[in-house]
Design a protein around this motif. Sequence first.
Motif, PDB file in Angstrom:
ATOM      1  N   HIS A 206      37.212   5.783  45.927  1.00  0.00           N
ATOM      2  CA  HIS A 206      38.082   7.240  45.075  1.00  0.00           C
ATOM      3  C   HIS A 206      37.627   6.615  44.371  1.00  0.00           C
ATOM      4  CE1 HIS A 206      40.860   9.287  45.588  1.00  0.00           C
ATOM      5  NE2 HIS A 206      41.701   8.687  44.878  1.00  0.00           N
ATOM      6  N   GLU A 207      37.463   5.376  43.356  1.00  0.00           N
ATOM      7  CA  GLU A 207      37.361   4.980  41.900  1.00  0.00           C
ATOM      8  C   GLU A 207      36.279   5.746  41.456  1.00  0.00           C
ATOM      9  OE1 GLU A 207      38.251   1.841  38.726  1.00  0.00           O
ATOM     10  OE2 GLU A 207      38.092   1.932  41.151  1.00  0.00           O
ATOM     11  N   ARG A 208      34.815   5.149  42.292  1.00  0.00           N
ATOM     12  CA  ARG A 208      33.583   5.386  42.245  1.00  0.00           C
ATOM     13  C   ARG A 208      33.270   7.508  41.654  1.00  0.00           C
ATOM     14  NH1 ARG A 208      32.192   1.136  44.902  1.00  0.00           N
ATOM     15  NH2 ARG A 208      31.417   2.773  46.353  1.00  0.00           N
ATOM     16  N   GLU A 209      33.996   8.427  42.656  1.00  0.00           N
ATOM     17  CA  GLU A 209      34.312   9.109  43.208  1.00  0.00           C
ATOM     18  C   GLU A 209      34.929   9.952  41.905  1.00  0.00           C
ATOM     19  OE1 GLU A 209      35.941   9.946  46.499  1.00  0.00           O
ATOM     20  OE2 GLU A 209      34.179   9.740  47.385  1.00  0.00           O
ATOM     21  N   ALA A 214      33.964  12.620  36.542  1.00  0.00           N
ATOM     22  CA  ALA A 214      34.920  13.035  35.237  1.00  0.00           C
ATOM     23  C   ALA A 214      33.635  13.248  34.153  1.00  0.00           C
ATOM     24  CB  ALA A 214      35.578  11.496  34.558  1.00  0.00           C
ATOM     25  N   ALA A 215      32.396  12.080  34.758  1.00  0.00           N
ATOM     26  CA  ALA A 215      31.452  12.195  34.121  1.00  0.00           C
ATOM     27  C   ALA A 215      31.068  13.869  34.202  1.00  0.00           C
ATOM     28  CB  ALA A 215      30.588  11.238  35.227  1.00  0.00           C
ATOM     29  N   GLN A 221      31.221  19.741  29.682  1.00  0.00           N
ATOM     30  CA  GLN A 221      32.247  20.305  27.909  1.00  0.00           C
ATOM     31  C   GLN A 221      30.626  19.895  26.883  1.00  0.00           C
ATOM     32  OE1 GLN A 221      35.152  17.294  28.244  1.00  0.00           O
ATOM     33  NE2 GLN A 221      36.712  19.287  29.411  1.00  0.00           N
ATOM     34  N   ARG A 222      30.051  19.087  27.583  1.00  0.00           N
ATOM     35  CA  ARG A 222      28.613  18.919  26.194  1.00  0.00           C
ATOM     36  C   ARG A 222      27.474  20.208  25.877  1.00  0.00           C
ATOM     37  NH1 ARG A 222      29.157  13.418  27.305  1.00  0.00           N
ATOM     38  NH2 ARG A 222      27.282  13.661  28.930  1.00  0.00           N
ATOM     39  N   LYS A 223      27.371  20.595  27.299  1.00  0.00           N
ATOM     40  CA  LYS A 223      26.621  21.474  26.997  1.00  0.00           C
ATOM     41  C   LYS A 223      27.102  23.073  26.988  1.00  0.00           C
ATOM     42  CE  LYS A 223      23.629  19.815  31.165  1.00  0.00           C
ATOM     43  NZ  LYS A 223      23.428  19.519  32.484  1.00  0.00           N
ATOM     44  N   ARG A 224      28.679  23.515  27.085  1.00  0.00           N
ATOM     45  CA  ARG A 224      29.093  24.210  26.646  1.00  0.00           C
ATOM     46  C   ARG A 224      29.363  24.953  24.307  1.00  0.00           C
ATOM     47  NH1 ARG A 224      33.806  23.385  29.241  1.00  0.00           N
ATOM     48  NH2 ARG A 224      32.890  24.900  30.986  1.00  0.00           N
TER      49      ARG A 224
END
Length: 235
Positions: A206-209, A214-215, A221-224
Amino acid sequence: GLNCLRGRGAAMGKEEREGAPCPLVPGSAPLRGKAGAKAPVNPGGQTFPSKWGWRTFSNPARSDGLELLHWEKIGPPQEYAPSRFNRSAEVLKYTDDEYVRALASAEWSKQDTDQVMKLAQRFELNFILVADRWTGPPRKTEALKDRFYGVQRKLAETRGLCHGQGGPEDNPDSALLATPYNKDWETQRKAAIERGFSRSKQEDKHEREILEAAARIEEKQRKRKAEQKKKKSST
């Protein structure tokens, strides 16, 4: 084999014939010292090896005066090389008067405090071993560590050892005041590690998901932002 060596000798260049060391394996580059340095050359132009002798030596870390033998270069006597690693922890020791005036505590007796100081010095500040050899009332490792560093910090303050020029690099004792040991933070840190190790596989998944999601959001956001910046520069 002899013919191969002769062929190798005939194929050697001028530089190799004039004193360069031979390679260990035919066809490989010859081995050299640092930056291709050659052995010292005497006025006659011939190289000569270093002289070695079978000599006695003693280790300053030992207190029994034991002397052993080893090979070393002949020359002026030198200190046993590994002795530079023989560094012991410097533990400030208090007098009875200093203990009464500055170190007395309702939670710690002088006998228990003495034992912490002796064990810390004996085991080079390895508090896992200190806690293992502790024979006083039951105490956690963090409590033993807190008492030791608290005493050391108080002694450094009362003796004025932390008021020298420069920072902790120039005056190591000043680190006792600049970065005091925090028992509560250490306890919380270890508890968090324990919780991490005790998690189930489902919790890890669950934490990895969550981290992967989030990644992906950050990447969008970076692409936008990059597209908006490109549009602004083109207008």
